[in-house]
Design an enzyme around this catalytic site. Sequence first.
Site, short mmCIF file in Angstrom:
data_model
loop_
_atom_site.label_atom_id
_atom_site.label_comp_id
_atom_site.label_asym_id
_atom_site.label_seq_id
_atom_site.Cartn_x
_atom_site.Cartn_y
_atom_site.Cartn_z
CB CYS A 48 -0.90 -0.01 1.23
SG CYS A 48 -2.08 1.38 1.29
CG ASP A 50 -0.72 3.95 5.34
OD1 ASP A 50 0.16 4.53 6.01
OD2 ASP A 50 -1.91 3.86 5.71
NE ARG A 52 -0.74 4.80 8.73
CZ ARG A 52 -2.03 4.62 9.03
NH1 ARG A 52 -2.43 4.78 10.28
NH2 ARG A 52 -2.90 4.25 8.11
CG HIS A 104 -1.45 -1.40 5.80
ND1 HIS A 104 -1.91 -0.41 6.63
CD2 HIS A 104 -1.72 -0.98 4.54
CE1 HIS A 104 -2.42 0.58 5.90
NE2 HIS A 104 -2.32 0.27 4.63
CB CYS A 107 -5.62 -0.55 4.77
SG CYS A 107 -5.43 0.05 3.08
ZN ZN Z 1 -3.36 1.04 3.08
#
Ligand code: ZN
Length: 224
Positions: A48, A50, A52, A104, A107
């Site tokens: 992803c 993301d 993080r 993850h 999400c």
């Molecule tokens: Zn995500």
Amino acid sequence: MNNALDNPAYRHLFDNNRAWVDRVRRTDPGLFERLAQQQAPKYFWIGCSDSRVPANEIIDLAPGEVFVHRNVANVMPQSDLNALSTLQFAVDILQVEHVLVVGHYHCSGIKTVLDGRRVGLADNWLGHVREVMDSHAGRLADLSGPQARYDRLCELNALEQARNVCRTTVLQDAWSRGQNVTVHACIYGLKDGLLRDLDYSVGRASEIYRQFDVALRRLTSAAG
Ligand code: ZN
């Protein structure tokens, strides 16, 4: 004249970069020279976007060790030229041995779908996650609360996208050539930093569906 580097937030990146180069040169003096010659990663990470979930940091690998493709909600649609081209480059040219589809927990893309919210253009992209949710509607409805459904959809999406990778002509052709490449589904926990295997590892075409059933059963029984 306006100098972009006068902006502290932007400048910060260049300061960090110089400090990082100094650190790398101290621990591995020949790294940049080696990497300039070639890359030979064993791993291809599909994750992803993301902020993080940064691939290299999570699996503690140096530059040159993991080839990466990231998009919102780690999706691998068979019609996405970007994802497919990156996969083809990884498998055919770089000859990676492991393709990891890494979902993850927490999400935002998955949550948007689960809540039935509209966010704009990305709704079209998230349609791929909606398909996963719809095809597992019964399985999700059986769970006890919204957090359990959220976690499970993150896991199911990683599994489904890993299966999508297996179904591509890229993997089908690689396996029919006898190439050693295994596709895995994993999930990363933001709360503890741990990467977990989802029991879906496929190294040849004949295993795609059987292994998917095994992974689904394990997921369901693990939740108990
Ligand atoms: Zn995500």
